[in-house]
Design a protein around this motif. Sequence first.
Motif, PDB file in Angstrom:
ATOM      1  N   PHE A  42      -1.244  10.475  -4.251  1.00 45.69           N
ATOM      2  CA  PHE A  42      -1.978   9.224  -4.388  1.00 45.69           C
ATOM      3  C   PHE A  42      -2.176   8.544  -3.037  1.00 45.69           C
ATOM      4  N   ALA A  43      -3.175   7.653  -2.993  1.00 42.66           N
ATOM      5  CA  ALA A  43      -3.428   6.858  -1.784  1.00 42.66           C
ATOM      6  C   ALA A  43      -2.869   5.444  -1.920  1.00 42.66           C
ATOM      7  N   CYS A  44      -2.913   4.901  -3.133  1.00 42.51           N
ATOM      8  CA  CYS A  44      -2.446   3.536  -3.371  1.00 42.51           C
ATOM      9  C   CYS A  44      -0.930   3.482  -3.346  1.00 42.51           C
ATOM     10  N   LEU A  45      -0.381   2.550  -2.585  1.00 45.36           N
ATOM     11  CA  LEU A  45       1.072   2.423  -2.450  1.00 45.36           C
ATOM     12  C   LEU A  45       1.755   2.156  -3.790  1.00 45.36           C
ATOM     13  N   LEU A  46       1.096   1.429  -4.666  1.00 44.53           N
ATOM     14  CA  LEU A  46       1.674   1.128  -5.973  1.00 44.53           C
ATOM     15  C   LEU A  46       1.833   2.403  -6.803  1.00 44.53           C
TER      16      LEU A  46
END
Length: 400
Positions: free
Chosen positions: A327-331
């Motif tokens: 994934f790219a999103c930290l969340l």
Amino acid sequence: MRRGFLSMATLKSETITTPRPLKIVLIAGEDSGDLLGASLMQAIQKQSNRPVEFHGLGGAKMVAKGLQPFFPIDGLNLLGLVEIVGSLWMVKKKLNQAVDAIFQADPDVVVTIDLPGFNKRLAKKLQAAQIKAPLIHYVAPTVWAWRPSRAQKFKKLFDKILCLYPFEEPYFNDENTQQAVFTGHPLVFSAEIGVAERFHKKHKTDSSHDLVALLPGSRKNEVERLLPVYKEVVLYLQQKKPNISVVIPVVAHLKDKIQKEVCAWPVPVYIVAEEGRSDAYAACAVALAASGTVALELARAKLPMIIAYKVSWLTAVIARRLLKIKFACLLNILAGKEIVPEFLQERCVPETIALKLLGLIESQKQRDGQIKNTQESLTLLKGDNHYASERAAQEVLKLC
């Protein structure tokens, strides 16, 4: 005579015992680093038992906290392998200027913040010149995402590495060395909560409209690449849901550029300065954002979001070979699953994104579900529940 003698003696004693100011050099080159740097400066001033002088590179927030800048930071916040290679001459010039300025400042400690490409080169040059001050890096490089071998090189350059994420410490620590410290992320501890009504009153918004926040990045090349895509998303969304308005929180150096780009859009667009971001988030129904720290900011505001992002095709080709994350999103990385929809590179298609946004706007269940999941991810960033900047300041002062 005796009274005068005592007064002079007292004055002389006070002069001798007045502590020398603590000199700290801070190097930050983009908006997220400026925010971290300003919070760190405030925490250091609070904890230090000596007066503190701050020198270095930073943005408006750090300057407002007392930073004495070496020179403007324009051009340091580059993103993408291709973009960086194309500006190596400028980076080299800034590096040499920074090294000279640091030695002239004669600091007790040097703290570099994020910006790993620039700051790694800076640390190498400072080491080669045999700087006496210890070197600390705040925001560990993303070795968990690509090229884990970089961790060993970073360990040799810095005396201490301050990590924002709990999974980063093991990359830098082993049985013999404990250089990395997880401080937590300052954004998680932000107490600022926006007021929707204040935003509506200030901007005289149409109460029948749903507000959609657009955050196309804080770097010029990000905005140039993403804003046209976001415009197409808005146009598709407007076909399905005519009663929408757009809110774009901007950083100061991109305000004029973005205003010029959106002035002809066929929907109401509200440009919001830094001080109005929290109220804007409170007023919006959903957000469309670039990947990065902004996702944590939106989660903190409990604003449901979608991530849409793309880089140059050559950067993408190289990145696919190097990246080790799903994934790219930290969340999503923290959760270990996709809790925030991501549309990256060839999947960054306006019509598809618009339909996903529409579903999020119209489904309270989807919005509530995402908010619940993102709050759980944010909890992982609190560390030992001490304020992150306070913990980081403690680690910096230990080496002074």
